[in-house]
Write a protein that holds these residues in place. Sequence first.
Motif, PDB file in Angstrom:
ATOM      1  N   LEU A  41      -0.642  84.752  12.146  1.00  0.00           N
ATOM      2  CA  LEU A  41      -1.124  83.777  11.254  1.00  0.00           C
ATOM      3  C   LEU A  41      -2.523  83.778  11.172  1.00  0.00           C
ATOM      4  O   LEU A  41      -3.242  83.783  10.152  1.00  0.00           O
ATOM      5  CB  LEU A  41      -0.440  82.379  11.673  1.00  0.00           C
ATOM      6  N   GLU A  42      -3.345  83.913  12.420  1.00  0.00           N
ATOM      7  CA  GLU A  42      -4.683  83.968  12.270  1.00  0.00           C
ATOM      8  C   GLU A  42      -5.285  85.022  11.593  1.00  0.00           C
ATOM      9  O   GLU A  42      -6.317  84.909  11.087  1.00  0.00           O
ATOM     10  CB  GLU A  42      -5.290  83.784  13.689  1.00  0.00           C
ATOM     11  N   VAL A  43      -4.749  86.330  11.690  1.00  0.00           N
ATOM     12  CA  VAL A  43      -5.375  87.185  10.927  1.00  0.00           C
ATOM     13  C   VAL A  43      -5.116  87.218   9.347  1.00  0.00           C
ATOM     14  O   VAL A  43      -5.892  87.371   8.596  1.00  0.00           O
ATOM     15  CB  VAL A  43      -4.299  88.619  11.367  1.00  0.00           C
ATOM     16  N   ALA A  44      -3.929  86.536   9.081  1.00  0.00           N
ATOM     17  CA  ALA A  44      -3.712  86.368   7.604  1.00  0.00           C
ATOM     18  C   ALA A  44      -4.744  85.300   7.010  1.00  0.00           C
ATOM     19  O   ALA A  44      -5.104  85.384   6.068  1.00  0.00           O
ATOM     20  CB  ALA A  44      -2.135  85.852   7.419  1.00  0.00           C
ATOM     21  N   ALA A  45      -5.019  84.234   7.862  1.00  0.00           N
ATOM     22  CA  ALA A  45      -5.934  83.070   7.450  1.00  0.00           C
ATOM     23  C   ALA A  45      -7.241  83.679   7.283  1.00  0.00           C
ATOM     24  O   ALA A  45      -8.076  83.149   6.402  1.00  0.00           O
ATOM     25  CB  ALA A  45      -5.669  81.981   8.529  1.00  0.00           C
TER      26      ALA A  45
ATOM     27  N   GLU B 126       2.811  71.339  14.703  1.00  0.00           N
ATOM     28  CA  GLU B 126       3.703  72.287  15.308  1.00  0.00           C
ATOM     29  C   GLU B 126       4.779  72.543  14.222  1.00  0.00           C
ATOM     30  O   GLU B 126       5.626  71.871  14.411  1.00  0.00           O
ATOM     31  CB  GLU B 126       4.018  72.136  16.553  1.00  0.00           C
ATOM     32  N   ALA B 127       4.814  73.373  13.153  1.00  0.00           N
ATOM     33  CA  ALA B 127       5.859  73.377  12.237  1.00  0.00           C
ATOM     34  C   ALA B 127       6.892  74.338  13.111  1.00  0.00           C
ATOM     35  O   ALA B 127       6.679  75.537  12.623  1.00  0.00           O
ATOM     36  CB  ALA B 127       5.564  73.741  11.054  1.00  0.00           C
ATOM     37  N   GLU B 128       7.620  73.968  13.999  1.00  0.00           N
ATOM     38  CA  GLU B 128       8.673  74.857  14.501  1.00  0.00           C
ATOM     39  C   GLU B 128       9.603  75.276  13.831  1.00  0.00           C
ATOM     40  O   GLU B 128      10.048  74.796  12.559  1.00  0.00           O
ATOM     41  CB  GLU B 128       9.563  73.742  15.467  1.00  0.00           C
ATOM     42  N   LYS B 129      10.219  76.351  14.012  1.00  0.00           N
ATOM     43  CA  LYS B 129      11.286  77.259  13.333  1.00  0.00           C
ATOM     44  C   LYS B 129      12.488  76.211  13.253  1.00  0.00           C
ATOM     45  O   LYS B 129      12.885  75.746  13.990  1.00  0.00           O
ATOM     46  CB  LYS B 129      11.612  78.530  13.928  1.00  0.00           C
TER      47      LYS B 129
ATOM     48  N   ARG C 219      -1.821  77.493   6.640  1.00  0.00           N
ATOM     49  CA  ARG C 219      -1.603  78.864   7.060  1.00  0.00           C
ATOM     50  C   ARG C 219      -1.277  78.750   8.660  1.00  0.00           C
ATOM     51  O   ARG C 219      -0.203  79.112   9.401  1.00  0.00           O
ATOM     52  CB  ARG C 219      -2.590  79.891   7.036  1.00  0.00           C
ATOM     53  N   LEU C 220      -2.288  78.136   9.287  1.00  0.00           N
ATOM     54  CA  LEU C 220      -2.276  78.052  10.706  1.00  0.00           C
ATOM     55  C   LEU C 220      -1.104  77.181  11.258  1.00  0.00           C
ATOM     56  O   LEU C 220      -0.492  77.133  12.068  1.00  0.00           O
ATOM     57  CB  LEU C 220      -3.580  77.859  11.262  1.00  0.00           C
ATOM     58  N   GLY C 221      -0.833  75.989  10.292  1.00  0.00           N
ATOM     59  CA  GLY C 221       0.242  75.246  10.444  1.00  0.00           C
ATOM     60  C   GLY C 221       1.747  75.901  10.276  1.00  0.00           C
ATOM     61  O   GLY C 221       2.615  75.355  10.653  1.00  0.00           O
ATOM     62  N   GLY C 222       1.985  77.003   9.745  1.00  0.00           N
ATOM     63  CA  GLY C 222       3.080  77.695   9.749  1.00  0.00           C
ATOM     64  C   GLY C 222       3.579  77.528   8.160  1.00  0.00           C
ATOM     65  O   GLY C 222       4.669  78.086   8.109  1.00  0.00           O
ATOM     66  N   SER C 223       2.775  77.106   7.260  1.00  0.00           N
ATOM     67  CA  SER C 223       3.435  77.619   5.909  1.00  0.00           C
ATOM     68  C   SER C 223       3.851  78.828   5.646  1.00  0.00           C
ATOM     69  O   SER C 223       2.877  79.673   5.811  1.00  0.00           O
ATOM     70  CB  SER C 223       2.435  76.865   4.978  1.00  0.00           C
ATOM     71  N   GLU C 224       4.837  79.078   4.896  1.00  0.00           N
ATOM     72  CA  GLU C 224       5.322  80.411   4.463  1.00  0.00           C
ATOM     73  C   GLU C 224       4.817  80.780   3.213  1.00  0.00           C
ATOM     74  O   GLU C 224       4.991  80.052   2.072  1.00  0.00           O
ATOM     75  CB  GLU C 224       6.899  80.457   4.422  1.00  0.00           C
ATOM     76  N   PHE C 225       3.448  81.437   3.298  1.00  0.00           N
ATOM     77  CA  PHE C 225       2.749  81.521   2.061  1.00  0.00           C
ATOM     78  C   PHE C 225       2.374  80.161   1.414  1.00  0.00           C
ATOM     79  O   PHE C 225       2.341  79.103   2.207  1.00  0.00           O
ATOM     80  CB  PHE C 225       3.506  82.460   1.071  1.00  0.00           C
TER      81      PHE C 225
END
Lengths: 241, 241
Positions: free
Chosen positions: A176-180, B2-5, B187-193
């Motif tokens: 995710l860091e790479v993508a950001a 933390e957006a857990e799975k 992004r870093l929070g885990g949003s899928e795109f």
Amino acid sequence: MEAEKTPMSLKNLDGRLKRFKRQLEKLRLEAYLCLQPANIKYFTGSPAAGELAQGLLIPLEGEATLYISRMGSLQASKEAKIGLKIREAASPEDFSRKLKTEAGRFKGLGFDDAPYSLISRLKKAGLRLAQHAEAVVKLRQVKEAWEIKAIRRAVRLAEEALAEASKYVKPGVSELEVAAAAERVLRLGGSEFYPFSTLVASGFRASYPHAEPTRKKIRDGEPVVVDLGAKVSGYCADLTR
Amino acid sequence: MEAEKTPMSLKNLDGRLKRFKRQLEKLRLEAYLCLQPANIKYFTGSPAAGELAQGLLIPLEGEATLYISRMGSLQASKEAKIGLKIREAASPEDFSRKLKTEAGRFKGLGFDDAPYSLISRLKKAGLRLAQHAEAVVKLRQVKEAWEIKAIRRAVRLAEEALAEASKYVKPGVSELEVAAAAERVLRLGGSEFYPFSTLVASGFRASYPHAEPTRKKIRDGEPVVVDLGAKVSGYCADLTR
């Protein structure tokens, strides 16, 4: 990089419509209905029309008509780089009705493509539609000089984002860091959103064709695949390393 | 944050299919063909299947079949949270042919929606297709507990991104910088795109419904509109301030 605004001149768009009308004559079509966002943007020069319009009717004779919600009509009228009639259409039902009034008289009415549900609705409303997607495809395949410039700029911007991503690819950094980091370069460089989801995949997921970045940290010696794109004046680049 | 799975259990998906088959019985359909990416993902639990598959055939009796390119079949088989037959389909022509062999016997074959060009192709191949988009819509309208959780998480993540954006909204900062800062949090929070293009518009463009961020710097006293979204386990939030 400075991705300057690429100018679309009114002359370009007039030329497009003229070339397109020659194709319609060959296909013996009296008019053509664009329903695909990219095609509507191609003929009007308005990104908002591309995103928000319901359709663009191009008759062989006379001006084209853009059907768009009230919400989008002001923006489309300011952005359009060519003379257009703009008609507000509040809903798909309203669109069918107004289109029937204006286009019901055309015997040969071509169209590009759209969801089956919309085409069924328009046919039920009495429009004699025939699919001729190839008419626009052929036209769009031949790029004008400024389009080639825009594509080149998109590729350069994507290359810069890839270079930034490769600085981040090291053990302990998450996908995710790479993508950001890559997306930040794309955004600040002026990419119009992203043509597709940035993929960053490390380890065994590097073999997957569609691997969204996760919190997983890159480990020493792992393969890492980055797939990203940039968009400049509507033209996209797609690079993978 | 933390957006857990969010776990999708096999039980969830089995329940979905059972409820869906009861709808098919009511509609007197012997089978159903999902062609919409979101619906394919809904029934299989595989994001790659959603993105890459050509279709998912759900018969009243027996296992569902996923049609997907060779490139995507491995990933889909690993991701799918439910038992599936996976058949490789190299092209739209190959898909029509294989589908005809397996589904040609069904008298009532419902489908959701797809481009008109694809449905025409399948009908020409001899499939007796009838559109019943409402069948999946009704099912998906009723959310399971984990779906509501995912939506809540998406909203919270979008709120965090808006809070970050508002820190950047001040004279001299460009719209693109505001967008980049907000997207970094997503992004870093885990949003899928991102569910849609982040909009940041200042000055008179704040009144536009579709205003992509530009290099324009925010000036003192100007209105600024930010519209952004987050996506968690396929569920989206859309907030505007």
